[in-house]
Motif scaffolding. Structure first.
Motif, PDB file in Angstrom:
ATOM      1  N   TYR A 114     -37.026 -10.101  22.161  1.00 26.40           N
ATOM      2  CA  TYR A 114     -36.923 -11.322  22.957  1.00 26.40           C
ATOM      3  C   TYR A 114     -35.464 -11.742  23.114  1.00 26.40           C
ATOM      4  CZ  TYR A 114     -41.930 -12.274  22.667  1.00 26.40           C
ATOM      5  OH  TYR A 114     -43.289 -12.202  22.804  1.00 26.40           O
ATOM      6  N   ALA A 171     -45.680  -8.895  20.117  1.00 24.59           N
ATOM      7  CA  ALA A 171     -44.560  -8.427  19.302  1.00 24.59           C
ATOM      8  C   ALA A 171     -43.554  -7.787  20.250  1.00 24.59           C
ATOM      9  CB  ALA A 171     -45.051  -7.399  18.287  1.00 24.59           C
ATOM     10  N   ARG A 220     -46.117 -23.593  23.301  1.00 20.52           N
ATOM     11  CA  ARG A 220     -45.407 -22.931  22.199  1.00 20.52           C
ATOM     12  C   ARG A 220     -45.593 -21.420  22.300  1.00 20.52           C
ATOM     13  NH1 ARG A 220     -47.357 -20.924  17.952  1.00 20.52           N
ATOM     14  NH2 ARG A 220     -46.284 -20.743  15.987  1.00 20.52           N
ATOM     15  N   PHE A 221     -44.513 -20.692  22.017  1.00 15.73           N
ATOM     16  CA  PHE A 221     -44.549 -19.234  21.888  1.00 15.73           C
ATOM     17  C   PHE A 221     -43.720 -18.866  20.663  1.00 15.73           C
ATOM     18  CE2 PHE A 221     -44.914 -19.934  26.515  1.00 15.73           C
ATOM     19  CZ  PHE A 221     -46.169 -19.366  26.720  1.00 15.73           C
ATOM     20  N   HIS A 222     -44.313 -18.150  19.741  1.00 13.78           N
ATOM     21  CA  HIS A 222     -43.685 -17.835  18.455  1.00 13.78           C
ATOM     22  C   HIS A 222     -43.139 -19.130  17.859  1.00 13.78           C
ATOM     23  CE1 HIS A 222     -44.423 -13.574  18.230  1.00 13.78           C
ATOM     24  NE2 HIS A 222     -44.055 -13.437  19.485  1.00 13.78           N
ATOM     25  N   THR A 223     -41.871 -19.213  17.535  1.00 24.48           N
ATOM     26  CA  THR A 223     -41.346 -20.427  16.890  1.00 24.48           C
ATOM     27  C   THR A 223     -40.751 -21.419  17.880  1.00 24.48           C
ATOM     28  OG1 THR A 223     -39.206 -19.387  16.524  1.00 24.48           O
ATOM     29  CG2 THR A 223     -40.838 -19.179  14.749  1.00 24.48           C
ATOM     30  N   TYR A 240     -44.914  -9.305  15.271  1.00 17.41           N
ATOM     31  CA  TYR A 240     -46.319  -9.697  15.384  1.00 17.41           C
ATOM     32  C   TYR A 240     -46.510 -10.479  16.681  1.00 17.41           C
ATOM     33  CZ  TYR A 240     -44.550 -14.229  13.850  1.00 17.41           C
ATOM     34  OH  TYR A 240     -43.842 -15.400  13.758  1.00 17.41           O
ATOM     35  N   ALA A 241     -47.724 -10.442  17.195  1.00 19.29           N
ATOM     36  CA  ALA A 241     -48.065 -11.215  18.387  1.00 19.29           C
ATOM     37  C   ALA A 241     -48.399 -12.643  17.979  1.00 19.29           C
ATOM     38  CB  ALA A 241     -49.261 -10.583  19.096  1.00 19.29           C
ATOM     39  N   ASP A 242     -48.219 -13.565  18.918  1.00 20.43           N
ATOM     40  CA  ASP A 242     -48.568 -14.967  18.714  1.00 20.43           C
ATOM     41  C   ASP A 242     -49.231 -15.450  20.002  1.00 20.43           C
ATOM     42  OD1 ASP A 242     -48.761 -17.593  17.818  1.00 20.43           O
ATOM     43  OD2 ASP A 242     -46.701 -18.080  18.346  1.00 20.43           O
ATOM     44  N   GLY A 243     -50.543 -15.383  20.056  1.00 18.96           N
ATOM     45  CA  GLY A 243     -51.256 -15.719  21.285  1.00 18.96           C
ATOM     46  C   GLY A 243     -50.868 -14.743  22.378  1.00 18.96           C
ATOM     47  N   ALA A 294     -47.967 -14.182  23.485  1.00 23.90           N
ATOM     48  CA  ALA A 294     -46.623 -13.638  23.249  1.00 23.90           C
ATOM     49  C   ALA A 294     -46.728 -12.441  22.308  1.00 23.90           C
ATOM     50  CB  ALA A 294     -45.711 -14.710  22.648  1.00 23.90           C
ATOM     51  N   TRP A 314     -39.726  -9.922  17.169  1.00 17.87           N
ATOM     52  CA  TRP A 314     -40.965 -10.379  16.540  1.00 17.87           C
ATOM     53  C   TRP A 314     -41.825  -9.158  16.281  1.00 17.87           C
ATOM     54  CZ3 TRP A 314     -40.764 -14.993  14.700  1.00 17.87           C
ATOM     55  CH2 TRP A 314     -39.950 -15.946  15.315  1.00 17.87           C
TER      56      TRP A 314
END
Length: 170
Positions: free
Chosen positions: A87, A84, A149-152, A77-80, A82, A75
């Protein structure tokens, strides 16, 4: 019988698909989409797909020898909570080859690859998946956050856990 862990090749995609269908992780109606996604992952230099190949005539149906597989995600980009980074993705092993340490070998191979590229390895899992949480403790994974949720990856009806492990110091 012995097993080899190796990077997946484009020719492995159909056997990876068959493994996912046999284990119930992918439905036959979703086969085309799944195969396209795995093909893209195999070709992506920012990701790793590995397979466990059986030797000594212990081959999976179809004679390919592939009895399990696993992948990574990157990833950018960061998502909250989570960030970049690199993984771990899921691990799938055909039922008749489970309890032989293949999940650990597939994870070890991916972690070595990830730690050549990043300081930290990241991992998300359903909070109720004790087997997976226990497996990953051996590499020092520690909980960072919990969420739906984390990323997708969404955890419908459950709670997800975001974990991280630092690259071992030599």
């Amino acid at each position: 019988m012995y097993f080899t862990i190796r990077p997946a090749r484009p020719a492995d995609v159909q056997v990876i698909l068959a493994t996912d269908i046999v284990t119930g992780r992918t439905s036959p109606s979703d086969a085309e989409r799944f195969a396209a996604g795995i093909s893209a992952a195999v070709a992506d230099p920012a990701r790793l797909v590995v397979v466990a190949e059986a030797h000594d005539d212990a081959n999976a149906e179809g004679g390919s020898g592939v009895v399990g597989w696993a992948k990574t995600h990157h990833w950018d980009y960061a998502d909250g909570p989570a960030p970049a980074g690199q993984y771990l993705g899921g691990v799938t092993v055909r039922p008749e080859f489970r309890r032989r340490g293949l999940a650990a070998q597939l994870t070890e191979a991916r972690l070595h690859w990830m730690w050549e590229r990043a300081e930290f390895a990241w991992y998300v899992v359903n909070a109720g998946n004790e087997a997976s949480l226990a497996l990953h403790r051996r590499w020092g994974f520690r909980e960072v956050a919990r969420g739906a949720r984390f990323h997708t990856v969404a955890f419908d009806g459950g709670e997800g856990v975001l974990l991280s492990a630092a690259r071992p110091q030599c």
